[in-house]
Enzyme design. Structure first.
Site, PDB file in Angstrom:
ATOM      1  N   HIS A 228      -1.454   9.096  -1.664  1.00 39.82           N
ATOM      2  CA  HIS A 228      -1.704  10.039  -0.580  1.00 39.82           C
ATOM      3  C   HIS A 228      -0.572   9.922   0.434  1.00 39.82           C
ATOM      4  O   HIS A 228       0.193   8.964   0.426  1.00 39.82           O
ATOM      5  CB  HIS A 228      -3.046   9.736   0.112  1.00 39.82           C
ATOM      6  CG  HIS A 228      -3.077   8.399   0.792  1.00 39.82           C
ATOM      7  ND1 HIS A 228      -3.218   7.213   0.098  1.00 39.82           N
ATOM      8  CD2 HIS A 228      -2.948   8.031   2.095  1.00 39.82           C
ATOM      9  CE1 HIS A 228      -3.191   6.196   0.944  1.00 39.82           C
ATOM     10  NE2 HIS A 228      -3.024   6.665   2.173  1.00 39.82           N
ATOM     11  N   ASP A 230      -0.254  10.042   4.761  1.00 40.00           N
ATOM     12  CA  ASP A 230      -1.166   9.918   5.898  1.00 40.00           C
ATOM     13  C   ASP A 230      -1.060  11.191   6.738  1.00 40.00           C
ATOM     14  O   ASP A 230       0.027  11.732   6.921  1.00 40.00           O
ATOM     15  CB  ASP A 230      -0.817   8.681   6.732  1.00 40.00           C
ATOM     16  CG  ASP A 230      -1.118   7.387   5.972  1.00 40.00           C
ATOM     17  OD1 ASP A 230      -1.947   7.416   5.041  1.00 40.00           O
ATOM     18  OD2 ASP A 230      -0.511   6.347   6.306  1.00 40.00           O
ATOM     19  N   HIS A 285       2.147   7.127  -0.799  1.00 41.53           N
ATOM     20  CA  HIS A 285       1.927   5.703  -1.050  1.00 41.53           C
ATOM     21  C   HIS A 285       0.569   5.487  -1.691  1.00 41.53           C
ATOM     22  O   HIS A 285      -0.294   6.380  -1.686  1.00 41.53           O
ATOM     23  CB  HIS A 285       2.071   4.893   0.247  1.00 41.53           C
ATOM     24  CG  HIS A 285       1.177   5.346   1.366  1.00 41.53           C
ATOM     25  ND1 HIS A 285       1.388   6.512   2.072  1.00 41.53           N
ATOM     26  CD2 HIS A 285       0.048   4.798   1.899  1.00 41.53           C
ATOM     27  CE1 HIS A 285       0.449   6.661   2.990  1.00 41.53           C
ATOM     28  NE2 HIS A 285      -0.392   5.631   2.904  1.00 41.53           N
ATOM     29  N   ARG A 295      -6.577  -8.759  -1.726  1.00 38.36           N
ATOM     30  CA  ARG A 295      -5.526  -8.318  -0.803  1.00 38.36           C
ATOM     31  C   ARG A 295      -6.180  -7.590   0.370  1.00 38.36           C
ATOM     32  O   ARG A 295      -7.144  -6.857   0.183  1.00 38.36           O
ATOM     33  CB  ARG A 295      -4.559  -7.384  -1.521  1.00 38.36           C
ATOM     34  CG  ARG A 295      -3.529  -6.762  -0.616  1.00 38.36           C
ATOM     35  CD  ARG A 295      -2.467  -5.977  -1.378  1.00 38.36           C
ATOM     36  NE  ARG A 295      -1.567  -5.396  -0.403  1.00 38.36           N
ATOM     37  CZ  ARG A 295      -1.733  -4.198   0.152  1.00 38.36           C
ATOM     38  NH1 ARG A 295      -2.742  -3.435  -0.192  1.00 38.36           N
ATOM     39  NH2 ARG A 295      -0.875  -3.760   1.053  1.00 38.36           N
TER      40      ARG A 295
HETATM   41  O1  LIG Z   1      -3.478  -1.114   1.730  1.00 34.40           O
HETATM   42  C1  LIG Z   1      -2.418  -0.625   2.082  1.00 34.40           C
HETATM   43  O2  LIG Z   1      -1.390  -1.280   2.147  1.00 34.40           O
HETATM   44  C2  LIG Z   1      -2.330   0.849   2.416  1.00 34.40           C
HETATM   45  C3  LIG Z   1      -3.505   1.384   3.185  1.00 34.40           C
HETATM   46  C4  LIG Z   1      -3.383   2.854   3.433  1.00 34.40           C
HETATM   47  O3  LIG Z   1      -2.493   3.501   2.959  1.00 34.40           O
HETATM   48  C5  LIG Z   1      -4.376   3.558   4.268  1.00 34.40           C
HETATM   49  O4  LIG Z   1      -5.382   2.942   4.692  1.00 34.40           O
HETATM   50  O5  LIG Z   1      -4.157   4.784   4.524  1.00 34.40           O
HETATM   51 FE   LIG Z   2      -2.296   5.503   3.830  1.00 34.85          FE
END
Ligand SMILES: O=C(O)CCC(=O)C(=O)O
Ligand SMILES: [Fe+2]
Length: 358
Positions: A228, A230, A285, A295
Site C-alpha cells: 500500500h 500511506d 511498501h 516484529r
Molecule cells: O510494519 C511496518 O514497518 C509498516 C507499517 C505500515 O506500513 C503501516 O502501518 O501503514
Molecule cells: Fe504504511
C-alpha cells in the site's frame, strides 16, 4: 473548533479479529497467500548503492538536498540525529510489546468497534483482500484513555502519558521534516497558509498505528501487511530491530529497509506526492514476516488539518507541468481511500483532456 480526525477516518466494518497466533502451528488456508513473496530484487549491477534506502543525518549541512533527492528517487528514507529521545522510542516499543503480549480476551476488550476507528484489530486495508494478514494492530486516534483502561486497569495512566509524549515528539519531528521537504521544493513559509501562525503545523492531524507481526510457521506463504501507499503527508515509522519492512523500487523489485539502530523511517505519503505535483514519490511498501521472531512497528500517520484543501502547490504548476491532481481535503481523501484503496490517487488525477480545459 478544529474538526477532529476521528470524524474523517472511515470505519471498515469487518467480521474478523486477529487470530490467537500463538495457538497456530501451521498456516491456515485463510492466511495462505500465493505468489506474493517470490519477487526478489534483481541484482542488476547498474543499481549499485542505489539499492540501499538512503540514511540521512538531519544535522548534515546538505540535508535539504539529500531529502529532496530521496523524495524524488525513493519516496522513503531513514533519518538519524532526529532529536527524538531514544528512551522514548524504547518505551513506545515496550508498550507495544506489552500490549500485544496480553491474553487475547484482554486485547479484545479494547477491540475496535465495527463503526469505530480506534482500538485493537486487523489492519484497516484488510477488507480489500481475500486472504488474512499475519499481523495484529492497534490504532490510536485521539486519546487512548478509554481503551488503555480496558487493557491495563491498574496502570493505564503511565501508558497514556508515554503515548502522549511520543506523539508530541513525533509532531515536532514531522513539522521539521515538512519544512525540509517544502524547502527542497523551493516552497517557503509564506507559501503555506495552513502551517499556522507559528509555522509549526499546530492543527495537523495524526494517528498512531501499533503493529505486531508474530513469528509465523510458514513465512514464505504469509503476508504481514499487504502493499500500500500511506494516505498521509508523511509517516514516521519506528521498527524494532527485526527486518520485515520492504519498499518497491522501480526496476529492482521489493527491497528491505534494514533496521538501523536509532534511526526512524520516513515514508512519503500520497498527499506530499499531490502537493509536489507528482515530483515526489509516494512509496509502495509492505511488511513480510519471519519464522522465529515477533516484529513490532509503530507508525505515526501525519496529515494536514482535516479540512484544508491539498493540491499541487502553485509554485510547481507551470504550463509545461500542469496540475496533475484536483484539490482534496484529507477528510475527503480518507473517505475515497476507504472505498477505492490503491486506486484513490488515480481517481483524483486529471486526465489530459480535463487539464486542457483548465
Ligand atoms: O510494519 C511496518 O514497518 C509498516 C507499517 C505500515 O506500513 C503501516 O502501518 O501503514
Ligand atoms: Fe504504511
Amino acid at each position: 473548533m478544529p474538526v477532529r480526525i476521528s470524524e474523517a477516518f472511515p470505519s471498515h466494518p469487518h467480521k474478523h479479529y486477529p487470530a490467537d497466533f500463538n495457538s497456530l502451528h501451521e498456516l491456515p488456508d485463510s492466511y495462505a497467500w500465493t505468489n506474493q513473496l517470490d519477487e526478489c530484487p534483481s541484482l542488476d549491477s547498474s543499481f549499485g548503492s542505489d539499492l540501499c534506502v538512503p540514511v540521512i543525518d538531519l544535522n548534515d549541512q546538505n540535508v535539504i538536498k539529500l531529502i529532496g533527492h530521496a523524495c524524488k528517487t525513493w519516496g522513503v528514507f531513514q533519518v538519524t540525529n532526529h532529536g527524538v529521545p531514544q528512551k522514548l522510542v524504547h518505551d513506545i516499543e515496550s508498550t507495544c510489546r506489552s500490549l500485544f503480549s496480553l491474553p487475547v480476551q484482554q486485547k479484545l476488550k479494547a477491540a475496535r468497534p465495527a463503526d469505530g476507528i480506534s482500538g485493537y484489530g486487523i489492519h484497516r486495508i484488510s477488507s480489500f483482500f481475500q486472504k488474512l494478514m499475519w499481523s495484529e494492530g492497534f490504532t490510536l486516534v485521539g486519546s487512548p484513555l478509554e481503551h488503555f483502561r480496558q487493557l491495563w486497569p491498574q496502570d493505564y495512566n503511565k501508558f497514556c502519558c508515554m503515548v502522549e509524549e511520543y506523539e508530541t515528539e513525533m509532531k515536532k519531528l514531522a513539522g521539521r521534516l515538512m519544512w525540509l521537504i517544502f524547502g527542497s521544493l523551493g516552497i517557503s513559509k509564506e507559501d503555506v497558509s495552513w502551517a499556522g501562525p507559528k509555522g509549526d503545523f499546530e492543527d495537523a492531524s495524526n494517528a498512531l498505528q501499533l503493529n505486531s507481526y508474530p513469528a509465523c510457521p510458514d513465512p514464505s506463504r504469509a503476508m504481514g501487511l499487504a502493499e500500500h501507499t500511506d494516505s498521509t503527508l508523511l509517516t514516521i515509522i519506528h521498527q524494532s530491530n527485526i527486518s520485515g519492512l520492504q519498499v518497491l523500487r522501480e526496476g529492482a523489485g521489493w527491497l528491505t529497509v534494514p533496521p538501523v539502530a536509532g534511526a526512524l523511517v520516513i515514508n512519503i505519503g500520497d498527499l506530499i506526492h499531490i502537493l509536489s505535483n507528482g515530483e515526489y514519490q509516494n512509496v509502495f511498501h509492505r511488511a513480510i514476516v519471519n519464522r522465529s521472531q515477533q516484529r513490532l512497528s509503530v507508525a505515526y500517520l501525519y496529515g494536514p488539518p482535516i479540512n484544508v484543501q491539498i493540491s499541487p502547490h502553485s509554485k510547481l504548476v507551470t504550463p509545461s507541468h500542469p496540475s496533475l491532481y484536483r484539490p482534496v481535503t484529507w477528510k475527503e481523501y480518507l473517505g475515497i481511500e476507504g472505498k477505492l484503496y490503491n486506486k484513490a490517487l488515480s481517481s483524483i488525477k486529471f486526465h489530459d483532456h480535463q487539464n486542457d480545459q483548465m
